[in-house]
Design an enzyme around this catalytic site. Structure first.
Site, short mmCIF file in Angstrom:
data_model
loop_
_atom_site.label_atom_id
_atom_site.label_comp_id
_atom_site.label_asym_id
_atom_site.label_seq_id
_atom_site.Cartn_x
_atom_site.Cartn_y
_atom_site.Cartn_z
N ALA A 75 0.92 -1.30 -0.07
CA ALA A 75 0.03 -0.03 0.10
C ALA A 75 0.95 1.19 0.02
CB ALA A 75 -0.91 -0.16 1.24
N GLY A 131 0.66 -4.88 0.96
CA GLY A 131 -0.78 -5.03 0.25
C GLY A 131 -0.57 -5.47 -1.09
N GLU A 164 -0.93 -8.89 -0.50
CA GLU A 164 -2.64 -9.30 -0.04
C GLU A 164 -3.24 -9.10 -1.44
OE1 GLU A 164 -1.98 -6.32 2.92
OE2 GLU A 164 -2.60 -7.53 4.48
N GLU A 171 5.28 -5.32 6.76
CA GLU A 171 4.58 -4.26 7.88
C GLU A 171 5.05 -4.13 8.99
OE1 GLU A 171 3.06 -6.57 5.87
OE2 GLU A 171 1.28 -5.61 4.92
N1 DAK Z 1 4.91 3.12 -0.79
C1 DAK Z 1 5.16 4.34 -1.34
N2 DAK Z 1 6.33 4.51 -2.18
C2 DAK Z 1 6.88 3.40 -2.37
C3 DAK Z 1 6.52 2.17 -1.92
C4 DAK Z 1 5.44 2.04 -0.96
N3 DAK Z 1 4.83 1.00 -0.41
N4 DAK Z 1 7.62 1.21 -2.18
C5 DAK Z 1 8.44 1.86 -2.89
N5 DAK Z 1 8.27 3.09 -3.08
C6 DAK Z 1 8.77 4.35 -3.92
C7 DAK Z 1 10.04 4.80 -2.97
O1 DAK Z 1 9.63 5.60 -1.92
C8 DAK Z 1 10.74 5.33 -4.12
O2 DAK Z 1 10.20 6.71 -4.30
P1 DAK Z 1 11.16 8.00 -4.55
O3 DAK Z 1 12.21 8.04 -3.35
O4 DAK Z 1 11.89 7.70 -5.97
O5 DAK Z 1 10.12 9.37 -4.83
C9 DAK Z 1 10.27 4.43 -5.47
O6 DAK Z 1 9.16 3.78 -5.02
C10 DAK Z 1 11.21 3.52 -5.55
O7 DAK Z 1 11.51 2.65 -4.53
P2 DAK Z 1 12.96 2.52 -3.87
O8 DAK Z 1 14.07 3.65 -4.10
O9 DAK Z 1 12.94 1.99 -2.50
O10 DAK Z 1 13.44 1.18 -4.57
P3 DAK Z 1 14.55 0.04 -4.24
O11 DAK Z 1 14.83 -0.77 -5.47
O12 DAK Z 1 15.66 0.54 -3.57
O13 DAK Z 1 13.68 -0.91 -3.15
C11 DAK Z 1 11.88 -2.15 -2.23
C12 DAK Z 1 12.67 -1.60 -3.52
C13 DAK Z 1 10.28 -2.61 -2.76
C14 DAK Z 1 12.49 -3.03 -1.61
C15 DAK Z 1 11.71 -0.78 -1.43
O14 DAK Z 1 10.92 0.35 -2.13
C16 DAK Z 1 10.50 -1.01 -0.27
O15 DAK Z 1 11.32 -1.62 0.76
N6 DAK Z 1 9.38 -0.46 -0.34
C17 DAK Z 1 8.41 -0.74 0.80
C18 DAK Z 1 7.99 -2.09 1.16
C19 DAK Z 1 6.98 -2.20 2.27
O16 DAK Z 1 7.23 -1.92 3.26
N7 DAK Z 1 5.73 -2.52 1.83
C20 DAK Z 1 4.58 -2.65 2.79
C21 DAK Z 1 3.90 -1.34 2.95
S1 DAK Z 1 2.73 -1.35 4.10
C22 DAK Z 1 -5.03 -1.64 3.90
C23 DAK Z 1 -4.68 -2.29 2.73
C24 DAK Z 1 -3.11 -2.76 2.69
C25 DAK Z 1 -2.31 -2.18 3.75
C26 DAK Z 1 -2.74 -1.57 4.61
C27 DAK Z 1 -4.04 -0.97 4.73
N8 DAK Z 1 -6.29 -1.41 3.89
C28 DAK Z 1 -7.27 -1.65 3.04
C29 DAK Z 1 -6.67 -0.48 5.18
C30 DAK Z 1 -1.02 -2.58 3.21
C31 DAK Z 1 0.16 -1.97 3.90
C32 DAK Z 1 1.39 -2.11 3.51
O17 DAK Z 1 1.58 -2.63 2.24
#
Ligand code: DAK
Length: 270
Positions: free
Chosen positions: A78, A121, A124, A144
């Site tokens: 997400a 997400g 999911e 998360e």
């Molecule tokens: N959200 C926003 N931006 C994201 C992102 C994300 N989840 N993942 C990556 N980006 C953005 C980065 O911020 C970066 O943007 P800029 O800095 O260039 O503006 C760009 O995408 C490229 O990412 P990286 O520079 O980080 O790229 P890398 O190759 O170095 O790394 C990575 C790729 C996928 C390993 C890394 O980006 C990463 O760890 N991303 C976050 C992964 C994560 O923590 N995912 C879980 C998020 S929490 C709900 C439904 C669902 C959810 C919650 C509630 N409801 C219906 C209520 C779910 C929650 C989640 O998913």
């Protein structure tokens, strides 16, 4: 026939196209398209997917949908930036689950074709689909916990049902990334394909389903999903009702008649 303009509709975060399958129903392809954000799922994007799948459900020409991302990311979760400043009350009021609930209730089959990251997400959303076809280099995970939260769109439930408590607990509590092969072996994935073939393989799977009679496919999907939220006794009862129901369809008559006459069935789709 339902409204078909959704295929050429203008969307901000997804691309939608249709593949005509000779002699059977069409496949709707939804491509998540936020390359600058690793295909992070914002509220608007989820709304777009939900509206396309709802329209496909009503479209007599559509048999099955495929959701994919890019080779690099199915979806990295997400949109963290959208949630970063929200407190409990704000996140509750946003009703972020509305589109997820719509997708959960879609009648026609949906296949996730996953390459690259399917995290949080993203994982999911893939699990919300009926099947997951992945590329060899796909990476799954529920990270998360690294953000101080837990999976919020079914991750703790669907991953646990798919891979069992031992593995789900470890994956969710450590937030580690899991390879496609490990997830395949654990039972989450339908198929793992070479990186340059995963989408073709998902589309072939969709085509095979598009060649089957719609009502039987939909009731089979409904019955399989029922197995996740009921006892074996009521699940069997549910399946039986659907089985009886299908005996009043044109396609049941055609399917059995064609078998007896040693020919291919011509589905009426009703
Ligand atoms: N959200 C926003 N931006 C994201 C992102 C994300 N989840 N993942 C990556 N980006 C953005 C980065 O911020 C970066 O943007 P800029 O800095 O260039 O503006 C760009 O995408 C490229 O990412 P990286 O520079 O980080 O790229 P890398 O190759 O170095 O790394 C990575 C790729 C996928 C390993 C890394 O980006 C990463 O760890 N991303 C976050 C992964 C994560 O923590 N995912 C879980 C998020 S929490 C709900 C439904 C669902 C959810 C919650 C509630 N409801 C219906 C209520 C779910 C929650 C989640 O998913």
């Amino acid at each position: 026939m339902g409204e078909r303009t959704y295929i050429n509709g203008s969307y901000k975060n997804i691309l939608v196209s249709e593949t005509e399958n000779a002699g059977c129903l069409n496949t709707i392809l939804i491509r998540i398209n936020r390359p600058d954000a690793m295909n992070a799922l914002n509220i608007e994007l989820m709304g777009e997917i939900a509206s396309v799948l709802t329209a496909a459900d009503k479209d007599d020409k559509a048999g099955c949908s495929v959701i994919t991302g890019s080779d690099k990311a199915f979806a990295a979760g997400a949109d963290i930036k959208e949630m970063a400043d929200a407190n409990s009350a704000e996140i509750y009021e946003r009703e972020m689950f509305a589109s997820w609930d719509v997708i959960r209730k879609v009648k026609k089959p949906v296949i996730a074709a996953v390459s690259g990251y399917a995290l949080g997400g993203g994982c999911e959303l893939a699990m919300l689909c009926d099947m997951i076809a992945a590329s060899e280099s796909a990476k799954f995970g529920q990270p998360e916990v690294n953000l101080g939260v837990i999976p919020g769109a079914g991750g703790t439930q669907r991953l646990t049902r798919a891979v069992g408590k031992a593995r789900a607990m470890e994956i969710i509590l450590t937030g580690r990334m899991v390879s496609a092969y490990e997830m395949f072996e654990a039972g989450l994935l339908t198929k793992v394909s070479p990186d340059d073939k995963y989408l073709d393989d998902a589309m072939s799977l969709a085509k095979a389903i598009c060649g089957k009679p719609t009502l039987a496919v939909q009731l089979a999907k409904e019955s399989v999903l029922k197995a996740f939220d009921t006892t074996i006794e009521s699940g069997i009862e549910f399946e039986r009702k659907n089985f009886y129901f299908l005996f009043s369809t044109e396609d049941k008559k055609e399917g059995m008649k064609a078998f007896v006459e040693k020919r291919k069935p011509e589905w009426k789709q009703r």
